[in-house]
Scaffold this motif. Structure first.
Motif, short mmCIF file in Angstrom:
data_model
loop_
_atom_site.label_atom_id
_atom_site.label_comp_id
_atom_site.label_asym_id
_atom_site.label_seq_id
_atom_site.Cartn_x
_atom_site.Cartn_y
_atom_site.Cartn_z
N GLY A 137 0.80 -1.22 0.00
CA GLY A 137 0.00 0.00 0.00
C GLY A 137 0.83 1.26 0.00
O GLY A 137 2.01 1.26 -0.35
N ALA B 92 11.73 8.42 2.93
CA ALA B 92 12.94 8.30 2.10
C ALA B 92 13.21 9.69 1.54
O ALA B 92 12.83 10.01 0.41
CB ALA B 92 12.70 7.29 0.99
N ASP C 77 8.80 10.86 -0.51
CA ASP C 77 9.01 12.21 0.01
C ASP C 77 7.89 13.16 -0.45
O ASP C 77 7.25 13.85 0.36
CB ASP C 77 10.37 12.69 -0.52
N ILE D 164 13.81 6.26 -6.90
CA ILE D 164 14.62 7.20 -7.68
C ILE D 164 16.12 6.94 -7.47
O ILE D 164 16.92 7.12 -8.39
CB ILE D 164 14.26 8.65 -7.25
N TYR D 165 16.52 6.45 -6.30
CA TYR D 165 17.94 6.22 -6.00
C TYR D 165 18.48 4.90 -6.55
O TYR D 165 19.67 4.60 -6.38
CB TYR D 165 18.21 6.35 -4.49
P1 ADP Z 1 14.52 6.81 -2.97
O1 ADP Z 1 14.82 8.19 -3.49
O2 ADP Z 1 15.12 6.56 -1.59
O3 ADP Z 1 14.83 5.74 -3.96
P2 ADP Z 1 11.65 6.77 -3.56
O4 ADP Z 1 10.62 7.54 -2.81
O5 ADP Z 1 11.92 7.17 -4.96
O6 ADP Z 1 12.97 6.83 -2.64
O7 ADP Z 1 11.27 5.23 -3.56
C1 ADP Z 1 11.45 4.34 -2.49
C2 ADP Z 1 10.47 3.19 -2.64
O8 ADP Z 1 9.18 3.61 -2.19
C3 ADP Z 1 10.27 2.69 -4.06
O9 ADP Z 1 10.21 1.26 -4.00
C4 ADP Z 1 8.93 3.29 -4.47
O10 ADP Z 1 8.23 2.46 -5.39
C5 ADP Z 1 8.19 3.30 -3.16
N1 ADP Z 1 7.12 4.32 -3.02
C6 ADP Z 1 6.90 5.44 -3.75
N2 ADP Z 1 5.81 6.11 -3.26
C7 ADP Z 1 5.37 5.39 -2.19
C8 ADP Z 1 4.27 5.52 -1.26
N3 ADP Z 1 3.43 6.56 -1.32
N4 ADP Z 1 4.13 4.57 -0.30
C9 ADP Z 1 4.98 3.52 -0.20
N5 ADP Z 1 6.01 3.33 -1.04
C10 ADP Z 1 6.19 4.24 -2.03
#
Ligand code: ADP
Length: 175
Positions: free
Chosen positions: A12, A25, A37, A128-129
């Motif tokens: 979710g 994150a 974020d 994104i990372y």
């Molecule tokens: P990072 O920059 O640390 O990689 P991201 O936010 O881009 O962080 O992604 C981290 C993970 O969280 C990814 O697996 C992404 O698919 C997932 N993600 C993105 N949005 C959400 C959300 N609203 N709730 C839970 N997980 C999410």
């Protein structure tokens, strides 16, 4: 002997969770970004950003270093705190696993200091990372199992899609 802290998987959106602390994150600017974020700031409202700006103006003038964690209000989210942590960007030519583990460990340490009993984590760095999901899931599960302690009573990984959920399921079963 104390029993291990339960680790739960949920498929979710992390912004929909009712827990004491939601881990973000974040990026080192603490001023918002994409992915988790962006979703946390959109749904949590301007109070979170206001707290982040105060942190930038005080302790974290240069931003939050990778692998560290810091708490703010959770604004309108159904939680008491957002704990911001900065994951490492994945690099093929450099092993940054210790920094990713540090994000989970430091976030749990901050959660414990605050008195949080339930904590939700996203799969840090796997968006994104660019961190490979299977490896990111193994590091997350291993670190949380080693680090989670009272007062934290439940760690919840909130996985956005089926692929991420499966990776964490596998990591829980094999790590
Ligand atoms: P990072 O920059 O640390 O990689 P991201 O936010 O881009 O962080 O992604 C981290 C993970 O969280 C990814 O697996 C992404 O698919 C997932 N993600 C993105 N949005 C959400 C959300 N609203 N709730 C839970 N997980 C999410």
């Amino acid at each position: 002997m104390t029993s291990p802290t339960p680790v739960v998987l949920v498929r979710g959106d992390i912004t929909e969770q009712s827990v004491d602390a939601i881990v973000n994150a974040a990026n080192s600017s603490l001023l918002g970004g994409g992915g988790v974020d962006g979703a946390i700031h959109r749904k949590g409202g301007p109070e979170i950003l206001a707290d982040c700006r105060r942190l930038r103006a005080s302790h974290y003038g240069k931003g939050l270093p990778t692998g560290e964690a810091v708490a703010t209000t959770a604004g309108r989210l159904d939680a008491q705190w957002v704990i911001h942590t900065v994951g490492p960007v994945w690099r093929r030519d450099e092993d940054r696993s210790a920094l990713l583990a540090s994000c989970y460990r430091e976030s749990l340490r901050v959660a414990g200091e605050l008195g949080a009993r339930t904590v939700s984590f996203p799969a840090i760095s796997t968006g994104i990372y660019g961190w490979p999901l299977d490896d990111g899931a193994r590091i997350a599960v291993r670190t949380v199992r080693q680090a989670a302690a009272a007062p934290v009573e439940e760690v919840r990984f909130v996985l956005f899609d089926e692929t991420a959920y499966k990776a964490f399921e596998e990591a829980l079963a094999t790590t």
